[in-house]
Design a protein around this motif. Structure first.
Motif, mmCIF file in Angstrom:
data_model
loop_
_atom_site.group_PDB
_atom_site.id
_atom_site.type_symbol
_atom_site.label_atom_id
_atom_site.label_comp_id
_atom_site.label_asym_id
_atom_site.label_seq_id
_atom_site.Cartn_x
_atom_site.Cartn_y
_atom_site.Cartn_z
ATOM 1 N N ASP A 69 6.542 2.956 -29.899
ATOM 2 C CA ASP A 69 7.253 1.924 -29.141
ATOM 3 C C ASP A 69 6.998 1.959 -27.643
ATOM 4 O O ASP A 69 7.507 1.108 -26.916
ATOM 5 C CB ASP A 69 8.763 2.046 -29.388
ATOM 6 C CG ASP A 69 9.176 1.579 -30.770
ATOM 7 O OD1 ASP A 69 8.408 0.802 -31.386
ATOM 8 O OD2 ASP A 69 10.254 1.981 -31.249
ATOM 9 N N LEU A 70 6.265 2.936 -27.145
ATOM 10 C CA LEU A 70 6.081 3.089 -25.703
ATOM 11 C C LEU A 70 4.752 2.532 -25.238
ATOM 12 O O LEU A 70 3.744 2.608 -25.962
ATOM 13 C CB LEU A 70 6.166 4.566 -25.304
ATOM 14 C CG LEU A 70 7.541 5.097 -24.877
ATOM 15 C CD1 LEU A 70 8.524 4.974 -26.024
ATOM 16 C CD2 LEU A 70 7.424 6.525 -24.386
ATOM 17 N N ARG A 71 4.755 2.000 -24.028
ATOM 18 C CA ARG A 71 3.530 1.616 -23.329
ATOM 19 C C ARG A 71 3.677 2.039 -21.874
ATOM 20 O O ARG A 71 4.776 2.345 -21.408
ATOM 21 C CB ARG A 71 3.292 0.100 -23.436
ATOM 22 C CG ARG A 71 3.060 -0.353 -24.868
ATOM 23 C CD ARG A 71 3.077 -1.870 -24.999
ATOM 24 N NE ARG A 71 1.902 -2.481 -24.414
ATOM 25 C CZ ARG A 71 1.732 -3.808 -24.330
ATOM 26 N NH1 ARG A 71 2.674 -4.634 -24.764
ATOM 27 N NH2 ARG A 71 0.634 -4.314 -23.810
ATOM 28 N N ARG A 72 2.572 2.059 -21.183
ATOM 29 C CA ARG A 72 2.611 2.462 -19.778
ATOM 30 C C ARG A 72 2.131 1.318 -18.886
ATOM 31 O O ARG A 72 1.354 0.459 -19.330
ATOM 32 C CB ARG A 72 1.759 3.726 -19.534
ATOM 33 C CG ARG A 72 0.284 3.536 -19.746
ATOM 34 C CD ARG A 72 -0.474 4.865 -19.782
ATOM 35 N NE ARG A 72 -0.546 5.533 -18.509
ATOM 36 C CZ ARG A 72 -1.495 5.315 -17.608
ATOM 37 N NH1 ARG A 72 -2.456 4.422 -17.835
ATOM 38 N NH2 ARG A 72 -1.506 5.974 -16.471
ATOM 39 N N VAL A 73 2.584 1.319 -17.652
ATOM 40 C CA VAL A 73 2.085 0.366 -16.663
ATOM 41 C C VAL A 73 0.798 0.947 -16.092
ATOM 42 O O VAL A 73 0.828 2.027 -15.484
ATOM 43 C CB VAL A 73 3.108 0.142 -15.538
ATOM 44 C CG1 VAL A 73 2.565 -0.866 -14.522
ATOM 45 C CG2 VAL A 73 4.441 -0.332 -16.104
ATOM 46 N N PRO A 74 -0.345 0.299 -16.284
ATOM 47 C CA PRO A 74 -1.579 0.841 -15.710
ATOM 48 C C PRO A 74 -1.524 0.822 -14.183
ATOM 49 O O PRO A 74 -0.777 0.049 -13.574
ATOM 50 C CB PRO A 74 -2.663 -0.122 -16.234
ATOM 51 C CG PRO A 74 -2.043 -0.812 -17.408
ATOM 52 C CD PRO A 74 -0.589 -0.907 -17.090
ATOM 53 N N ARG A 107 2.182 8.222 -9.794
ATOM 54 C CA ARG A 107 3.499 7.595 -9.967
ATOM 55 C C ARG A 107 3.550 6.900 -11.318
ATOM 56 O O ARG A 107 3.527 5.677 -11.411
ATOM 57 C CB ARG A 107 3.767 6.573 -8.860
ATOM 58 C CG ARG A 107 3.748 7.130 -7.465
ATOM 59 C CD ARG A 107 5.031 7.851 -7.132
ATOM 60 N NE ARG A 107 4.946 8.406 -5.778
ATOM 61 C CZ ARG A 107 5.862 9.142 -5.214
ATOM 62 N NH1 ARG A 107 6.972 9.419 -5.872
ATOM 63 N NH2 ARG A 107 5.716 9.611 -3.986
ATOM 64 N N PRO A 108 3.598 7.633 -12.418
ATOM 65 C CA PRO A 108 3.605 6.987 -13.739
ATOM 66 C C PRO A 108 4.849 6.121 -13.933
ATOM 67 O O PRO A 108 5.916 6.389 -13.364
ATOM 68 C CB PRO A 108 3.584 8.159 -14.720
ATOM 69 C CG PRO A 108 3.102 9.338 -13.926
ATOM 70 C CD PRO A 108 3.589 9.097 -12.532
ATOM 71 N N LEU A 109 4.702 5.089 -14.750
ATOM 72 C CA LEU A 109 5.804 4.202 -15.081
ATOM 73 C C LEU A 109 5.574 3.690 -16.503
ATOM 74 O O LEU A 109 4.455 3.275 -16.841
ATOM 75 C CB LEU A 109 5.864 3.035 -14.096
ATOM 76 C CG LEU A 109 7.069 2.090 -14.171
ATOM 77 C CD1 LEU A 109 8.375 2.846 -14.014
ATOM 78 C CD2 LEU A 109 6.954 0.998 -13.104
ATOM 79 N N HIS A 111 0.851 -1.193 0.000
ATOM 80 C CA HIS A 111 0.000 0.000 0.000
ATOM 81 C C HIS A 111 0.883 1.239 0.000
ATOM 82 O O HIS A 111 1.970 1.241 0.564
ATOM 83 C CB HIS A 111 -0.906 0.016 1.229
ATOM 84 C CG HIS A 111 -1.938 -1.060 1.240
ATOM 85 N ND1 HIS A 111 -3.119 -0.967 0.543
ATOM 86 C CD2 HIS A 111 -1.954 -2.280 1.840
ATOM 87 C CE1 HIS A 111 -3.837 -2.080 0.735
ATOM 88 N NE2 HIS A 111 -3.146 -2.880 1.516
ATOM 89 N N GLY A 112 0.395 2.289 -0.608
ATOM 90 C CA GLY A 112 1.135 3.534 -0.616
ATOM 91 C C GLY A 112 1.107 4.181 -1.981
ATOM 92 O O GLY A 112 0.155 4.019 -2.759
ATOM 93 N N SER A 113 2.143 4.937 -2.271
ATOM 94 C CA SER A 113 2.277 5.631 -3.552
ATOM 95 C C SER A 113 3.641 5.262 -4.110
ATOM 96 O O SER A 113 4.670 5.737 -3.620
ATOM 97 C CB SER A 113 2.172 7.149 -3.344
ATOM 98 O OG SER A 113 2.356 7.845 -4.559
ATOM 99 N N PHE A 114 3.664 4.383 -5.119
ATOM 100 C CA PHE A 114 4.947 3.837 -5.542
ATOM 101 C C PHE A 114 4.918 3.387 -7.001
ATOM 102 O O PHE A 114 3.865 3.112 -7.582
ATOM 103 C CB PHE A 114 5.331 2.623 -4.669
ATOM 104 C CG PHE A 114 4.378 1.453 -4.803
ATOM 105 C CD1 PHE A 114 4.556 0.492 -5.784
ATOM 106 C CD2 PHE A 114 3.293 1.318 -3.941
ATOM 107 C CE1 PHE A 114 3.675 -0.571 -5.918
ATOM 108 C CE2 PHE A 114 2.404 0.258 -4.068
ATOM 109 C CZ PHE A 114 2.602 -0.693 -5.058
ATOM 110 N N ALA A 115 6.111 3.340 -7.573
ATOM 111 C CA ALA A 115 6.384 2.656 -8.834
ATOM 112 C C ALA A 115 7.682 1.902 -8.614
ATOM 113 O O ALA A 115 8.677 2.502 -8.188
ATOM 114 C CB ALA A 115 6.515 3.648 -9.988
ATOM 115 N N LEU A 116 7.687 0.603 -8.866
ATOM 116 C CA LEU A 116 8.887 -0.176 -8.591
ATOM 117 C C LEU A 116 9.274 -1.029 -9.782
ATOM 118 O O LEU A 116 8.435 -1.386 -10.619
ATOM 119 C CB LEU A 116 8.727 -1.032 -7.339
ATOM 120 C CG LEU A 116 7.793 -2.249 -7.332
ATOM 121 C CD1 LEU A 116 8.467 -3.488 -7.911
ATOM 122 C CD2 LEU A 116 7.329 -2.550 -5.917
#
Length: 634
Positions: free
Chosen positions: A196-201, A141-143, A112-117
């Motif tokens: 070529d780019l995609r994002r992690v939803p 936290r976009p990734l 839980h929290g605000s993160f991108a790993l």
């Protein structure tokens, strides 16, 4: 708040070195960049806010060669195998590393929290060389990632970092761009406007390997059973405790904390929680247009937010209010074009973005480190409770339904009574009485497409929110909680560019889970909507704020603001004539006519006029992005 970029090249390729990734990350850095190689993974970490250079970079190595990188923070709950004392001592990145090594993707629901790993296991581990990516359930936290089979696996917190990697195309994916503008609510959450780019939803994990891309959600918003045996007071106590815990989590970290403030419940709920449970000043940034500019009025809204803000300041002397009275950023302004260049993205929601940027710029200029908003509150803390009517109908409790409808009218006025009856009445009955639903003129991001652009779409451009018109109240609520698109990343990336960390405690996954379990009769009772929120905040806010039946109108000054936009919109349209993409996809002649001779007369009072100008501003924003892409490719 750290920006990160990492890559694994195909065997034999040596285009990327720690030095080169450090050079890619350095334009985003506000301190020394940490760049290393770990096995086949090359990565760089850059502090995105001043002062972080004194801290240890958020990376964790295992003895087996595994490595984890983290942007953000983890809340001290959800980990079923650690004591509270251990979690208090253990760095967040070490905890994420330990849990991921132990449980794999099953660890994600416990974070839980605000993160991108990003987690890279040892190359000799079963399954081969791969990278795991994971994001929390919020939008701050976009990734992003690139997967070029046989050539490159890469990830970054900034799209521009990936676009700088060798072999990654900067070409615009026009089909994705047009589909997003036509109906962004149905766009796949991982889609990006680059080839070529995609994002992690949000609330997803992604696995990148030689075999391909695996992606799955680890959490989705859904109706949950209510807590067993809860009384009315229990819901109030549980909601208040959760609010304070989550707000406290989001406010942790070095540097002063600010709140995007208004005269309504959500922002004041966050501010009052901070003021009650922290020491030192809390800064509130409120858009308060002059009274003479408050020209848009309606029965469901109140115009002037200043009395509500003043009442909070009077109640809590440690609140420092920063009133933003100027009209500020306008569609087509140079600062918006700079945001597009810095983030490599754009948002057509120009009215919302301009208001957010006014707050971002003011808070950043004053040295704030964190800015909290309450945008997600409409679906959680201050859910209005309109699903109670459907629940009463489904259970056949007709006397209770009639009593609740009458109470809504008695408490709130005739406007609310008409609103409720209008929403419940079936369309055949409305037609019988000659009150059929009229078209609601709303903003359309695709209103100014050229014929060529329209021909490429498999659907007609729709008004924003048009896809939700047929949804029931509960279905709509779940849909809005789970809505995710690259448009929503722009505000977070812009704040990050300014060294400002934005967060929305009311959209936190813990808040969503709890408030989706709350029965409808806790949110609407005795004619009072948002009943639970009002009781949670009754001893924290002024009564005139707690029991105010109307909502604040963020566009109360839209008439004068739009008139101030007009010259800039005209100049922006002329500038777009120099863009090949803009000429091909946008009807610039029609846009110029609207900004000139066909400019609407009553933007504040007429919905059609407002929708026209807002759609024009969205088209100018989109055109600016297309012009940037032309400049990048030509």
């Amino acid at each position: 708040m750290w920006d990160m970029v990492g890559a694994i090249e195909a065997a034999g390729d040596q285009n990327l070195s720690p030095r080169r990734l450090a050079a890619i990350a350095s334009p985003f850095a506000r301190g020394p960049v940490t760049a290393r190689r770990s096995g086949s993974l090359v990565f760089a970490l850059a502090p995105a806010r001043s002062g972080l250079e004194r801290l240890v970079p958020p990376l964790s190595h295992g003895d087996d060669g595994a490595i984890t990188l983290l942007d953000g923070w983890l809340a001290g709950e959800g980990d079923g195998v650690s004591s509270g004392a251990r979690m208090g001592r253990e760095p967040d990145v070490a905890r994420a590393h330990r849990l991921w090594r132990r449980w794999g993707t099953a660890a994600a629901p416990h974070l839980h929290g605000s993160f991108a790993l990003a987690h890279c296991p040892p190359a000799n581990e079963a399954g081969g060389e791969r990278v795991w990516l994971c994001r929390d359930g919020g939008s701050h936290r976009p990734l992003y990632f690139v997967h070029l089979p046989g050539r490159l696996i890469a990830f970054a917190t900034q799209p521009k970092m990936l676009l700088a990697l060798p072999g990654v195309r900067r070409d615009l994916d026009e089909d994705i761009m047009l589909a997003a503008l036509a109906n962004y609510m149905t766009l796949p959450a991982e889609a990006m406007p680059y080839a070529d780019l995609r994002r992690v939803p949000s609330a997803h994990w992604v696995c990148l390997s030689a075999q391909g891309v695996d992606m799955a959600p680890y959490w989705t918003p859904r109706d949950r059973p209510p807590p067993a045996g809860f009384s009315d007071d229990d819901y109030v106590a549980a909601g208040r405790d959760l609010l304070d815990r989550v707000v406290g989590d989001y406010a942790r970290g070095p540097g002063p904390v600010a709140v995007a403030l208004s005269g309504g419940l959500d922002s004041q709920a966050i501010a009052s929680s901070l003021l009650l449970h922290t020491s030192g000043p809390v800064h509130g940034y409120a858009r308060l247009p002059p009274t003479e500019h408050q020209t848009r009025t309606g029965p469901t809204t109140f115009a002037d937010e200043r009395p509500g803000v003043d009442s909070l300041a009077a109640r809590y002397p440690r609140l420092v209010v920063h009133a933003i009275t100027r009209r500020g950023v306008k569609p087509g302004d140079a600062v918006l074009r700079e945001t597009q260049r810095a983030t490599a993205l754009w948002s057509p929601a120009s009215l919302f973005q301009c208001s957010q940027m006014d707050v971002n710029l003011a808070a950043s200029a004053d040295g704030m480190a964190c800015l909290l908003t309450g945008i997600g509150g409409n679906q959680t803390l201050s859910w209005r409770g309109d699903d109670r009517f459907a629940a009463l109908i489904a259970s056949g409790r007709w006397p209770g339904l009639l009593w609740e409808i009458a109470a809504c009218g008695a408490v709130n006025g005739a406007w609310r009574l008409r609103q409720v009856i209008g929403a419940l009445a079936p369309e055949p009955l409305r037609r019988l009485f000659g009150r059929s639903r009229k078209p609601f003129h709303r903003v359309s991001y695709g209103r100014f497409f050229t014929r060529e652009a329209l021909a490429r779409l498999d659907q007609a451009p729709r008004d924003i929110n048009g896809v939700t018109d047929a949804m029931g109240v509960r279905e709509l609520r779940l849909f809005m909680v789970g809505l995710d698109c690259f448009f929503l990343d722009v505000d977070a990336l812009d704040a990050r560019r300014l060294g400002l960390e934005r967060g929305d405690p009311l959209a936190d996954r813990r808040m969503v889970d709890f408030f989706l379990s709350v029965p409808a009769d806790q949110c609407l009772r005795h004619g009072r909507d948002r009943w639970l929120a009002r009781r949670i905040l009754a001893d924290r806010l002024a009564p005139e704020v707690v029991w105010q039946p109307r909502f604040g109108d963020p566009l109360v000054d839209i008439g004068p603001r739009a008139e101030a936009w007009r010259p800039g919109l005209s100049l922006g349209i002329e500038r777009l004539r120099g863009s090949r993409l803009a000429r091909r996809l946008l009807d610039l002649d029609r846009m110029a006519e609207i900004a000139g001779a066909d400019w609407p007369a009553d933007i504040a009072g007429d919905r059609r006029s407002f929708a026209t100008v807002a759609s024009l501003a969205a088209a100018v924003q989109t055109g600016g992005f297309l012009h940037m892409i032309d400049g990048a490719n030509d």
